[in-house]
Design an enzyme around this catalytic site. Sequence first.
Site, PDB file in Angstrom:
ATOM      1  N   HIS A 122      45.230 -23.365  25.746  1.00 47.39           N
ATOM      2  CA  HIS A 122      43.988 -22.748  25.260  1.00 47.39           C
ATOM      3  C   HIS A 122      42.985 -23.874  24.979  1.00 47.39           C
ATOM      4  CE1 HIS A 122      45.827 -18.802  23.429  1.00 47.39           C
ATOM      5  NE2 HIS A 122      45.158 -18.517  24.534  1.00 47.39           N
ATOM      6  N   ARG A 145      51.663  -9.750  24.407  1.00 44.03           N
ATOM      7  CA  ARG A 145      50.545  -9.759  23.451  1.00 44.03           C
ATOM      8  C   ARG A 145      49.493  -8.680  23.749  1.00 44.03           C
ATOM      9  NH1 ARG A 145      48.283 -15.436  21.506  1.00 44.03           N
ATOM     10  NH2 ARG A 145      47.755 -14.031  19.789  1.00 44.03           N
ATOM     11  N   ASP A 200      52.936 -12.792  17.466  1.00 46.60           N
ATOM     12  CA  ASP A 200      51.842 -13.759  17.627  1.00 46.60           C
ATOM     13  C   ASP A 200      50.520 -13.254  17.045  1.00 46.60           C
ATOM     14  OD1 ASP A 200      52.979 -16.023  18.808  1.00 46.60           O
ATOM     15  OD2 ASP A 200      52.811 -15.222  20.847  1.00 46.60           O
ATOM     16  N   CYS A 233      43.902 -21.587  15.358  1.00 41.71           N
ATOM     17  CA  CYS A 233      44.484 -20.392  15.970  1.00 41.71           C
ATOM     18  C   CYS A 233      44.590 -19.231  14.973  1.00 41.71           C
ATOM     19  CB  CYS A 233      45.886 -20.679  16.499  1.00 41.71           C
ATOM     20  SG  CYS A 233      45.985 -21.897  17.796  1.00 41.71           S
ATOM     21  N   ARG A 239      45.100 -19.125  30.734  1.00 40.12           N
ATOM     22  CA  ARG A 239      45.044 -17.792  30.141  1.00 40.12           C
ATOM     23  C   ARG A 239      43.773 -17.036  30.561  1.00 40.12           C
ATOM     24  NH1 ARG A 239      48.478 -17.566  25.605  1.00 40.12           N
ATOM     25  NH2 ARG A 239      50.297 -18.836  26.083  1.00 40.12           N
TER      26      ARG A 239
HETATM   27  N1  ARG Z   1      52.176 -18.085  20.963  1.00 39.23           N
HETATM   28  C1  ARG Z   1      50.789 -17.883  21.121  1.00 39.23           C
HETATM   29  C2  ARG Z   1      50.420 -17.843  22.594  1.00 39.23           C
HETATM   30  O1  ARG Z   1      50.989 -18.607  23.326  1.00 39.23           O
HETATM   31  C3  ARG Z   1      50.011 -18.944  20.412  1.00 39.23           C
HETATM   32  C4  ARG Z   1      48.530 -18.703  20.406  1.00 39.23           C
HETATM   33  C5  ARG Z   1      47.781 -19.802  19.728  1.00 39.23           C
HETATM   34  N2  ARG Z   1      46.434 -19.461  19.558  1.00 39.23           N
HETATM   35  C6  ARG Z   1      45.386 -20.234  19.896  1.00 39.23           C
HETATM   36  N3  ARG Z   1      44.188 -19.848  19.568  1.00 39.23           N
HETATM   37  N4  ARG Z   1      45.524 -21.327  20.571  1.00 39.23           N
HETATM   38  O2  ARG Z   1      49.622 -17.060  23.025  1.00 39.23           O
END
Ligand code: ARG
Length: 288
Positions: A186, A111, A86, A280, A157
């Site tokens: 997000h 991550r 990612d 993203c 998040r």
């Molecule tokens: N797979 C990543 C996650 O879920 C995607 C992140 C996408 N980034 C964003 N800025 N929305 O963390």
Amino acid sequence: MSPSTGSAGSGYAETSGTVTRTATRRRLLMCAPSHFDVTYSINPWMAPEKPTDGALALAQWERLRDLYRDLGHIVEMIDPLPGLPDMVFAANGATVVDGRVLGARFRSFQRTAEGPAYLAWFRDHGFGEIRWPEHTNEGEGDFLLVGRTLLAGTGFRTDRRSHHEAQDFFGVPVISLDLVDPRFYHLDTALAVLSDHEVMYFPGAFSESSRMVLRTLFPDAILATEEEALVFGLNTFSDGRHVLLPQSAVHLTGELAQRGFEPVGVDLSELLKAGGSAKCCTLELRSG
Ligand code: ARG
């Protein structure tokens, strides 16, 4: 729709009706999707059993990078690291305002290593004021600057406590917004900054009180439908004139054009399998 009509920072302006849109040259950080894949699932878009096409992901991402450069923006690169599929989503790597860098602290263990990797890039590239965050925050995934105000998402998040941390560190007002729909985990999947005082967003992604806050701050905002939010039509980068967004967001494209912007369609269908699109992949490096 064509990006070839001019480049950012050259001081031109386009007039549509009474609105004049001026692009400003941006410095951006991107990370090639060399190790991109969907090997785990941390949002409803990610289905590890579904195959990804690495070559197509790279080609689509390269097109986005080339568009930025054609529009006159400076694109910096961070080396992708194996085992971090990612990492292509550079927006999550940090938040940069006035040359000050607030590092990212990811919610998921998959991550976690991206946070220090991005901060090392900033250390190596002359950014002096860097803060390793105390609280979980996923960078510009949840922090979006509109003029001198930072909109800050929470709910899935980024920890609400990091909103205070960002306000203290950057010295700009922070407005907390509650995300309630897991598909829009997000802030940058639910709201796009178009200029220093304009945004577009999908109301259904926000709590009732956050919707009221958004209506108060941005009474003239473009409102996206659920359908357009679902194609990541709000995962958009704007330089003040050109707005790069998924080409499938047809209705938003029309609305933007009506308001004097120049929409530029992009196709990042492979990255969408991980729950990401144009914004993203893009981290803005705002100098002081
Ligand atoms: N797979 C990543 C996650 O879920 C995607 C992140 C996408 N980034 C964003 N800025 N929305 O963390």
